[in-house]
Design an enzyme around this catalytic site. Structure first.
Site, PDB file in Angstrom:
ATOM      1  N   LYS A 189      33.233  43.560  36.131  1.00 54.09           N
ATOM      2  CA  LYS A 189      34.407  42.692  35.973  1.00 54.09           C
ATOM      3  C   LYS A 189      34.145  41.843  34.735  1.00 54.09           C
ATOM      4  CE  LYS A 189      37.163  40.398  39.112  1.00 54.09           C
ATOM      5  NZ  LYS A 189      38.465  41.038  39.046  1.00 54.09           N
TER       6      LYS A 189
HETATM    7  N1  PMP Z   1      40.607  46.737  40.453  1.00 57.28           N
HETATM    8  C1  PMP Z   1      40.560  45.774  39.511  1.00 57.28           C
HETATM    9  C2  PMP Z   1      40.641  46.192  38.084  1.00 57.28           C
HETATM   10  C3  PMP Z   1      40.442  44.430  39.866  1.00 57.28           C
HETATM   11  O1  PMP Z   1      40.394  43.490  38.932  1.00 57.28           O
HETATM   12  C4  PMP Z   1      40.398  44.084  41.230  1.00 57.28           C
HETATM   13  C5  PMP Z   1      40.316  42.626  41.618  1.00 57.28           C
HETATM   14  N2  PMP Z   1      38.995  42.176  41.644  1.00 57.28           N
HETATM   15  C6  PMP Z   1      40.427  45.110  42.175  1.00 57.28           C
HETATM   16  C7  PMP Z   1      40.537  46.428  41.761  1.00 57.28           C
HETATM   17  C8  PMP Z   1      40.309  44.798  43.639  1.00 57.28           C
HETATM   18  O2  PMP Z   1      39.011  44.360  43.919  1.00 57.28           O
HETATM   19  P1  PMP Z   1      38.721  43.303  45.062  1.00 57.28           P
HETATM   20  O3  PMP Z   1      39.277  43.891  46.312  1.00 57.28           O
HETATM   21  O4  PMP Z   1      37.249  43.213  45.106  1.00 57.28           O
HETATM   22  O5  PMP Z   1      39.401  42.049  44.694  1.00 57.28           O
END
Ligand code: PMP
Length: 330
Positions: free
Chosen positions: A159
């Site tokens: 991220k």
């Molecule tokens: N894909 C992306 C590109 C994201 O930024 C997120 C948000 N963090 C998600 C999927 C979903 O991940 P999470 O369930 O851990 O928030």
């Protein structure tokens, strides 16, 4: 992040928000080199509690590792405690927690090694990210004209701020076209994810999610896979095409901000009956039970805010020794 967040944790100390600043001449700002997380704290039956806090902090540290940081001024245990401190100090209950690792100094030669990493955690009261009725009515999505990252161009397991230019391009286009969210295909043309959410579809009675090779490994996705198997639903991770989405009985997206949101229309084609289907509703209600603190998995997945050490609030971080989790610099 927001005027109401009075205190920000920076490198081990809680500062007044207006003191937690980054110079404009900062390599992370210029090169998209900030590692971050998005975490939710819920007002659960047992008081404010953070959903899968440790897993989020583990992913934060893993993202830094993927990008190539060799050492950080904190560890997962320290970050977990720090996040609780931030929520408590700001007297927040239902809120969004945003940790970020950035190069405070150096990095102008476009290497990680020449910079000094800093870690900050902010928080703000929770406000909905999607249209109010999206959880019940579902949203309208388009398949974006922008492609998701190739895994050897951007590190999709990290991220990292720079990756999100792609999301911002897609989501801005989507909203300008009158949709609520964009679905992104990977460089081979298979369905990857949304701009900040993972995707699921229900077809022929099975629950499918695209593999995570080109996507972020979502913590909500992982949670829903566990909840689905507890419900006895057959789950599969396999490549999905755009037309398989059109033909699905149900499509829903999931993420920390969105939670579980039905997709009722894609590219002007109605999905299933055009309303949240039974599998989506079952998973929404399981997920709701977890975050409300009424599910057998609530204990494992909710981290109570009052479970940590008391917060200390400093006016000048340089006058205060490092607290929990703040070890060596780089
Ligand atoms: N894909 C992306 C590109 C994201 O930024 C997120 C948000 N963090 C998600 C999927 C979903 O991940 P999470 O369930 O851990 O928030």
């Amino acid at each position: 992040m927001n005027d109401s967040a009075r205190f920000i944790w920076l490198d081990g100390t809680l500062l007044n928000a207006d003191e937690a600043t980054v110079p404009v001449m900062n390599a992370s700002l210029h090169y998209g080199l900030a590692i971050f997380e998005g975490i939710r704290c819920y007002e659960s039956a047992g008081g404010p509690a953070v959903f899968r806090l440790r897993e989020h902090m583990e992913r934060l540290v893993a993202s830094a590792h993927v990008i190539g940081f060799r050492s950080l001024p904190c560890d997962v245990d320290g970050l977990v405690v720090a996040a609780r401190q931030v929520v408590r100090a700001n007297e927040l209950t239902s809120c969004y927690i945003r940790p970020v690792i950035y190069l405070g100094e150096g990095g102008w030669n476009m290497t990680i090694d020449a910079g000094v990493p800093h870690v900050a955690i902010g928080a703000r009261p929770w406000t909905d990210f999607l249209p109010e009725d999206s959880v019940t009515r579902g949203i309208r999505a388009n398949v974006s004209s922008f492609t998701r990252h190739h895994p050897n161009i951007a590190m999709t397991k990290a991220k990292v701020a720079g990756n999100y230019t792609n999301s911002v391009l897609a989501r801005t286009e989507s909203l300008r076209l009158g949709f609520d969210e964009a679905i992104m295909l990977d460089p081979q043309g298979y369905v990857a994810e949304c701009t900040g959410e993972n995707l699921f579809l229900v077809r022929h009675g099975g629950l499918l999610s695209p593999p995570t090779a080109t996507t972020l490994e979502g913590i909500t996705r992982d949670s829903l896979l566990s909840l689905a198997s507890r419900l006895g639903l057959a789950t599969h991770e396999r490549q999905v095409t755009r037309d398989q989405l059109y033909l699905a009985d149900e499509v829903f997206m999931c993420g920390t901000a969105a939670e579980v949101v039905p997709v009722r229309e894609i590219d002007h084609r109605t999905i299933g009956k055009g309303v949240a289907g039974p599998v989506t509703r079952a998973l929404q209600s399981e997920f709701r039970a977890v975050i409300d603190g009424h599910h057998p998995l609530s204990r494992a997945w909710l981290d109570p805010i009052d479970g940590g050490l008391p917060a200390t609030v400093a006016n000048d971080r340089h006058d205060h020794p490092a607290e929990i989790g703040y070890g060596h610099g780089v």
